[in-house]
Write a protein that holds these residues in place. Structure first.
Motif, PDB file in Angstrom:
ATOM      1  N   PHE A 108       0.714  -1.211   0.006  1.00 46.42           N
ATOM      2  CA  PHE A 108       0.012   0.000  -0.025  1.00 46.42           C
ATOM      3  C   PHE A 108       0.758   1.302  -0.061  1.00 46.42           C
ATOM      4  N   ALA A 109       2.242   1.318   0.692  1.00 48.14           N
ATOM      5  CA  ALA A 109       2.830   2.388   0.917  1.00 48.14           C
ATOM      6  C   ALA A 109       3.276   2.506  -0.812  1.00 48.14           C
ATOM      7  N   ALA A 110       3.746   1.521  -1.395  1.00 50.46           N
ATOM      8  CA  ALA A 110       4.538   1.774  -2.875  1.00 50.46           C
ATOM      9  C   ALA A 110       3.375   2.128  -3.667  1.00 50.46           C
ATOM     10  N   ALA A 111       1.995   1.597  -3.528  1.00 55.26           N
ATOM     11  CA  ALA A 111       1.047   1.952  -4.444  1.00 55.26           C
ATOM     12  C   ALA A 111       0.439   3.429  -4.281  1.00 55.26           C
ATOM     13  N   ALA A 112       0.619   3.924  -2.807  1.00 57.82           N
ATOM     14  CA  ALA A 112       0.273   5.124  -2.700  1.00 57.82           C
ATOM     15  C   ALA A 112       1.237   6.370  -3.096  1.00 57.82           C
ATOM     16  N   ALA A 113       2.558   5.951  -3.247  1.00 57.54           N
ATOM     17  CA  ALA A 113       3.801   6.494  -3.570  1.00 57.54           C
ATOM     18  C   ALA A 113       3.502   6.498  -5.345  1.00 57.54           C
ATOM     19  N   ASN A 114       3.038   5.434  -5.889  1.00 59.74           N
ATOM     20  CA  ASN A 114       2.983   5.473  -7.469  1.00 59.74           C
ATOM     21  C   ASN A 114       1.864   6.347  -7.800  1.00 59.74           C
ATOM     22  N   PHE A 115       0.725   6.415  -7.028  1.00 60.43           N
ATOM     23  CA  PHE A 115      -0.418   7.155  -7.474  1.00 60.43           C
ATOM     24  C   PHE A 115       0.053   8.769  -7.418  1.00 60.43           C
ATOM     25  N   ARG A 116       0.818   9.145  -6.258  1.00 63.85           N
ATOM     26  CA  ARG A 116       1.199  10.403  -6.218  1.00 63.85           C
ATOM     27  C   ARG A 116       2.279  10.945  -7.331  1.00 63.85           C
ATOM     28  N   HIS A 117       2.976   9.880  -7.516  1.00 58.79           N
ATOM     29  CA  HIS A 117       4.380  10.402  -8.102  1.00 58.79           C
ATOM     30  C   HIS A 117       4.612   9.618  -9.597  1.00 58.79           C
ATOM     31  N   TYR A 118       3.774   9.019 -10.229  1.00 56.30           N
ATOM     32  CA  TYR A 118       3.940   8.086 -11.563  1.00 56.30           C
ATOM     33  C   TYR A 118       4.150   8.935 -12.605  1.00 56.30           C
ATOM     34  N   ASP A 119       3.876  10.381 -12.406  1.00 59.01           N
ATOM     35  CA  ASP A 119       4.437  11.316 -13.615  1.00 59.01           C
ATOM     36  C   ASP A 119       5.862  11.653 -13.419  1.00 59.01           C
ATOM     37  N   GLU A 120       6.312  11.875 -12.306  1.00 61.32           N
ATOM     38  CA  GLU A 120       7.899  11.876 -11.973  1.00 61.32           C
ATOM     39  C   GLU A 120       8.735  10.699 -12.404  1.00 61.32           C
ATOM     40  N   TRP A 121       8.046   9.424 -12.085  1.00 62.02           N
ATOM     41  CA  TRP A 121       8.899   8.192 -12.472  1.00 62.02           C
ATOM     42  C   TRP A 121       9.018   8.115 -13.811  1.00 62.02           C
ATOM     43  N   ALA A 122       7.821   8.486 -14.668  1.00 61.39           N
ATOM     44  CA  ALA A 122       7.853   8.477 -16.160  1.00 61.39           C
ATOM     45  C   ALA A 122       8.927   9.272 -16.610  1.00 61.39           C
ATOM     46  N   SER A 123       9.377  10.364 -16.172  1.00 57.05           N
ATOM     47  CA  SER A 123      10.405  11.272 -16.756  1.00 57.05           C
ATOM     48  C   SER A 123      11.746  10.923 -16.231  1.00 57.05           C
ATOM     49  N   THR A 124      11.908   9.883 -15.609  1.00 57.43           N
ATOM     50  CA  THR A 124      13.247   9.836 -14.830  1.00 57.43           C
ATOM     51  C   THR A 124      14.023   8.519 -15.492  1.00 57.43           C
ATOM     52  N   GLN A 125      14.998   8.450 -15.853  1.00 59.20           N
ATOM     53  CA  GLN A 125      15.997   7.315 -16.174  1.00 59.20           C
ATOM     54  C   GLN A 125      16.577   6.957 -15.100  1.00 59.20           C
ATOM     55  N   LEU A 126      17.195   7.674 -14.011  1.00 59.49           N
ATOM     56  CA  LEU A 126      17.907   7.087 -12.825  1.00 59.49           C
ATOM     57  C   LEU A 126      16.896   7.302 -11.765  1.00 59.49           C
ATOM     58  N   PRO A 127      16.411   6.532 -11.287  1.00 60.36           N
ATOM     59  CA  PRO A 127      15.372   6.648  -9.985  1.00 60.36           C
ATOM     60  C   PRO A 127      16.104   7.028  -8.848  1.00 60.36           C
ATOM     61  N   THR A 128      15.548   7.692  -7.970  1.00 61.15           N
ATOM     62  CA  THR A 128      16.259   8.033  -6.931  1.00 61.15           C
ATOM     63  C   THR A 128      15.808   6.726  -5.777  1.00 61.15           C
ATOM     64  N   LYS A 129      16.758   6.561  -4.605  1.00 55.58           N
ATOM     65  CA  LYS A 129      16.792   5.478  -3.830  1.00 55.58           C
ATOM     66  C   LYS A 129      15.040   5.207  -3.274  1.00 55.58           C
ATOM     67  N   GLN A 130      14.549   6.438  -2.974  1.00 54.11           N
ATOM     68  CA  GLN A 130      13.152   6.353  -2.395  1.00 54.11           C
ATOM     69  C   GLN A 130      12.198   5.974  -3.695  1.00 54.11           C
ATOM     70  N   GLN A 131      12.352   6.335  -4.826  1.00 55.75           N
ATOM     71  CA  GLN A 131      11.528   5.891  -5.873  1.00 55.75           C
ATOM     72  C   GLN A 131      11.823   4.533  -6.236  1.00 55.75           C
ATOM     73  N   LEU A 132      13.080   3.933  -6.068  1.00 57.99           N
ATOM     74  CA  LEU A 132      13.469   2.433  -6.360  1.00 57.99           C
ATOM     75  C   LEU A 132      12.705   1.657  -5.602  1.00 57.99           C
ATOM     76  N   THR A 133      12.685   1.979  -4.035  1.00 57.24           N
ATOM     77  CA  THR A 133      12.124   1.209  -3.202  1.00 57.24           C
ATOM     78  C   THR A 133      10.701   0.815  -3.637  1.00 57.24           C
ATOM     79  N   SER A 134      10.077   1.955  -3.861  1.00 56.56           N
ATOM     80  CA  SER A 134       8.497   1.523  -4.443  1.00 56.56           C
ATOM     81  C   SER A 134       8.316   1.167  -5.694  1.00 56.56           C
ATOM     82  N   MET A 135       9.139   1.230  -6.504  1.00 61.95           N
ATOM     83  CA  MET A 135       9.080   0.501  -7.759  1.00 61.95           C
ATOM     84  C   MET A 135       9.480  -0.769  -7.562  1.00 61.95           C
TER      85      MET A 135
END
Length: 241
Positions: free
Chosen positions: A159-186
């Motif tokens: 649920f934590a990863a899904a909530a992060a995905n919902f809030r930030h998927y546009d940011e994820w789409a525009s990054t080639q090198l995910p941050t540590k926080q993004q990578l955890t949820s991904m």
């Protein structure tokens, strides 16, 4: 829909013993114990945390229900339309371009509605469970190990990863090198959906709102299953037996 009564909720989820432990607590200095946010502490840390979770969940149940029913309907519609398209069923682009594009619009609409409503549910449930974690002062290893577990990830992690995905998927789409926080949820979402974290070209695989897929996978399209699993995880995290 008014919230289900407290006693009914305890009976519904096998929590009857929780009621007998809700006594006021006293600090070593003789003061009445209060929670981290100023409420009276009822019972020990685990009992109080689970009690507060159940009370918040009761107030959220009707909202979750209002979101879940159309979410499941649109997720099913999206799946059916997508499968039909993959099988090459009528209408085809060459024979009926207008009908083909109408179906395409319907696929996009169904996916957008399902993922948006599911994302809202994920945020609600993540907020409830994160607050429970704080109330219990539960360490990260217990957050990861509490049951139920799906593909090596706890429901809290999902649920934590899904909530992060919902809030930030546009940011994820525009990054080639995910941050540590993004990578955890991904990593949680990719593990759950059985896809690699990165594409062959090195971009993150999760670049859209996957909450509809996540929630349907967990609940199998049944709201009572979602409720049961959520409370089961809360009980596990609070060590309720």
């Amino acid at each position: 829909m008014p919230p289900q009564r407290f006693d009914q909720t305890l009976s519904r989820f096998g929590l009857e013993r929780l009621k007998s432990g809700l006594d006021l607590q006293v600090t070593p200095s003789g003061d009445i114990a209060i929670t981290r946010d100023g409420d009276l502490q009822l019972g020990n840390l685990n009992t109080n945390g689970l009690f507060r979770f159940i009370e918040r969940w009761r107030q959220s149940e009707s909202t979750i229900a209002e979101l879940f029913t159309p979410m499941a309907r649109e997720a099913t519609r999206f799946e059916n339309l997508s499968r039909s398209r993959k099988r090459g069923e009528y209408p085809t682009l060459t024979l009926n371009p207008q009908a083909y594009h109408e179906i395409t619009d319907s696929i996009i609409e169904a996916q957008l509605v399902a993922s948006t409503l599911a994302g809202s549910i994920a945020v609600i449930l993540n907020n409830l469970l994160q607050r429970l974690k704080q109330d219990l002062k539960a360490p990260d290893d217990e957050w990861h190990q509490a049951k139920p577990i799906f593909s090596d990830f706890s429901l809290g992690e999902i649920f934590a990863a899904a909530a992060a995905n919902f809030r930030h998927y546009d940011e994820w789409a525009s990054t080639q090198l995910p941050t540590k926080q993004q990578l955890t949820s991904m990593s949680v979402i990719c593990g759950l959906l059985n896809v690699p974290v990165q594409t062959e070209k090195g971009f993150p695989s999760i670049r859209t709102n996957e909450c509809g897929n996540i929630l349907m996978l967990i609940s199998k399209g049944d709201i009572e299953t979602l409720h049961r699993l959520t409370v089961e995880y809360a009980k596990s995290l609070a060590k309720y037996k």
